[in-house]
Design a protein around this motif. Structure first.
Motif, PDB file in Angstrom:
ATOM      1  N   PHE A  63      -4.035  -6.495  -6.293  1.00 49.50           N
ATOM      2  CA  PHE A  63      -3.726  -7.136  -5.022  1.00 49.50           C
ATOM      3  C   PHE A  63      -3.211  -8.539  -5.297  1.00 49.50           C
ATOM      4  O   PHE A  63      -3.801  -9.275  -6.095  1.00 49.50           O
ATOM      5  CB  PHE A  63      -4.978  -7.222  -4.144  1.00 49.50           C
ATOM      6  CG  PHE A  63      -5.411  -5.907  -3.572  1.00 49.50           C
ATOM      7  CD1 PHE A  63      -4.971  -5.499  -2.323  1.00 49.50           C
ATOM      8  CD2 PHE A  63      -6.257  -5.070  -4.285  1.00 49.50           C
ATOM      9  CE1 PHE A  63      -5.369  -4.285  -1.791  1.00 49.50           C
ATOM     10  CE2 PHE A  63      -6.662  -3.851  -3.766  1.00 49.50           C
ATOM     11  CZ  PHE A  63      -6.216  -3.460  -2.512  1.00 49.50           C
ATOM     12  N   THR A  64      -2.126  -8.903  -4.635  1.00 53.49           N
ATOM     13  CA  THR A  64      -1.558 -10.238  -4.766  1.00 53.49           C
ATOM     14  C   THR A  64      -1.267 -10.797  -3.376  1.00 53.49           C
ATOM     15  O   THR A  64      -0.993 -10.033  -2.440  1.00 53.49           O
ATOM     16  CB  THR A  64      -0.245 -10.211  -5.579  1.00 53.49           C
ATOM     17  OG1 THR A  64       0.659  -9.280  -4.964  1.00 53.49           O
ATOM     18  CG2 THR A  64      -0.496  -9.817  -7.023  1.00 53.49           C
ATOM     19  N   PRO A  65      -1.319 -12.121  -3.222  1.00 54.05           N
ATOM     20  CA  PRO A  65      -0.975 -12.698  -1.918  1.00 54.05           C
ATOM     21  C   PRO A  65       0.531 -12.603  -1.687  1.00 54.05           C
ATOM     22  O   PRO A  65       1.326 -12.668  -2.630  1.00 54.05           O
ATOM     23  CB  PRO A  65      -1.426 -14.154  -2.041  1.00 54.05           C
ATOM     24  CG  PRO A  65      -1.476 -14.434  -3.499  1.00 54.05           C
ATOM     25  CD  PRO A  65      -1.734 -13.123  -4.191  1.00 54.05           C
ATOM     26  N   VAL A  66       0.903 -12.410  -0.434  1.00 58.52           N
ATOM     27  CA  VAL A  66       2.304 -12.413  -0.023  1.00 58.52           C
ATOM     28  C   VAL A  66       2.434 -13.541   0.996  1.00 58.52           C
ATOM     29  O   VAL A  66       1.883 -13.458   2.092  1.00 58.52           O
ATOM     30  CB  VAL A  66       2.716 -11.055   0.601  1.00 58.52           C
ATOM     31  CG1 VAL A  66       4.137 -11.128   1.130  1.00 58.52           C
ATOM     32  CG2 VAL A  66       2.558  -9.924  -0.405  1.00 58.52           C
ATOM     33  N   GLY A  67       3.125 -14.599   0.637  1.00 61.74           N
ATOM     34  CA  GLY A  67       3.248 -15.739   1.535  1.00 61.74           C
ATOM     35  C   GLY A  67       1.983 -16.581   1.553  1.00 61.74           C
ATOM     36  O   GLY A  67       1.109 -16.453   0.692  1.00 61.74           O
ATOM     37  N   TRP A  80      -0.920  -9.341   1.972  1.00 62.95           N
ATOM     38  CA  TRP A  80      -1.188  -9.050   0.568  1.00 62.95           C
ATOM     39  C   TRP A  80      -0.315  -7.891   0.138  1.00 62.95           C
ATOM     40  O   TRP A  80       0.174  -7.119   0.963  1.00 62.95           O
ATOM     41  CB  TRP A  80      -2.667  -8.717   0.342  1.00 62.95           C
ATOM     42  CG  TRP A  80      -3.199  -7.671   1.295  1.00 62.95           C
ATOM     43  CD1 TRP A  80      -3.884  -7.896   2.453  1.00 62.95           C
ATOM     44  CD2 TRP A  80      -3.053  -6.251   1.199  1.00 62.95           C
ATOM     45  NE1 TRP A  80      -4.173  -6.696   3.070  1.00 62.95           N
ATOM     46  CE2 TRP A  80      -3.682  -5.677   2.320  1.00 62.95           C
ATOM     47  CE3 TRP A  80      -2.459  -5.409   0.266  1.00 62.95           C
ATOM     48  CZ2 TRP A  80      -3.726  -4.297   2.529  1.00 62.95           C
ATOM     49  CZ3 TRP A  80      -2.503  -4.029   0.474  1.00 62.95           C
ATOM     50  CH2 TRP A  80      -3.148  -3.498   1.603  1.00 62.95           C
ATOM     51  N   GLY A  81      -0.111  -7.779  -1.169  1.00 63.43           N
ATOM     52  CA  GLY A  81       0.613  -6.658  -1.733  1.00 63.43           C
ATOM     53  C   GLY A  81      -0.269  -5.940  -2.735  1.00 63.43           C
ATOM     54  O   GLY A  81      -1.135  -6.548  -3.369  1.00 63.43           O
ATOM     55  N   LEU A  82      -0.055  -4.646  -2.888  1.00 65.93           N
ATOM     56  CA  LEU A  82      -0.778  -3.837  -3.866  1.00 65.93           C
ATOM     57  C   LEU A  82       0.243  -3.058  -4.675  1.00 65.93           C
ATOM     58  O   LEU A  82       1.084  -2.350  -4.114  1.00 65.93           O
ATOM     59  CB  LEU A  82      -1.736  -2.865  -3.169  1.00 65.93           C
ATOM     60  CG  LEU A  82      -2.497  -1.889  -4.080  1.00 65.93           C
ATOM     61  CD1 LEU A  82      -3.431  -2.634  -5.023  1.00 65.93           C
ATOM     62  CD2 LEU A  82      -3.281  -0.887  -3.240  1.00 65.93           C
ATOM     63  N   GLY A  83       0.167  -3.234  -6.001  1.00 65.98           N
ATOM     64  CA  GLY A  83       1.082  -2.522  -6.874  1.00 65.98           C
ATOM     65  C   GLY A  83       0.745  -2.783  -8.324  1.00 65.98           C
ATOM     66  O   GLY A  83      -0.204  -3.519  -8.629  1.00 65.98           O
ATOM     67  N   PRO A  84       1.516  -2.207  -9.222  1.00 68.83           N
ATOM     68  CA  PRO A  84       1.292  -2.446 -10.645  1.00 68.83           C
ATOM     69  C   PRO A  84       1.458  -3.940 -10.956  1.00 68.83           C
ATOM     70  O   PRO A  84       2.332  -4.602 -10.385  1.00 68.83           O
ATOM     71  CB  PRO A  84       2.382  -1.625 -11.336  1.00 68.83           C
ATOM     72  CG  PRO A  84       2.791  -0.602 -10.324  1.00 68.83           C
ATOM     73  CD  PRO A  84       2.608  -1.254  -8.993  1.00 68.83           C
TER      74      PRO A  84
END
Length: 117
Positions: A63-67, A80-84
């Motif tokens: 999970f990473t923050p988006v904005g 948030w974003g979820l991906g490799p």
């Protein structure tokens, strides 16, 4: 309040159950609730199990923050974003966190904005 989002995402990114329980204890109220379109959980054990299930379904994803988060009073809204790790997110969501009087996460209301078909 940005520290709360950091602690939240750290909790979601922790794959070790014992370390995740420690983060839940430190940053989440004991009676915290989590609700999104796919899950409903109350309390550290249930939330920890929900996070564990996401790791099983999406191994190696982070999970990473988006904005930037938007905050007022004891509420935080953020994407948030979820991906490799190191790649564009496959899934993007939007969460609202509400903290208790001690600044711990008490309520999470989650939404999914982008889900692969």
């Amino acid at each position: 309040m940005k520290d709360t989002v950091t602690a939240y995402l750290r909790t979601w990114n922790t794959t070790d159950a014992a370390a995740r329980t420690e983060l839940l204890t430190r940053h989440w109220a004991p009676e915290a609730s989590y609700t999104d379109p796919l899950a409903e959980a109350v309390g550290h054990d249930a939330i920890g199990a929900t996070i564990g299930a996401v790791h099983e379904q999406f191994p190696g994803f982070v999970f990473t923050p988006v904005g930037e988060p938007d905050t007022h009073h004891r509420q935080i809204r953020f994407q948030w974003g979820l991906g490799p790790e190191g790649s564009e997110p496959v899934i993007i969501g939007f969460d609202v966190l509400v903290t208790d009087d001690q600044g711990r996460i008490a309520t999470v209301l989650g939404f999914l904005d982008k889900v692969p078909g």
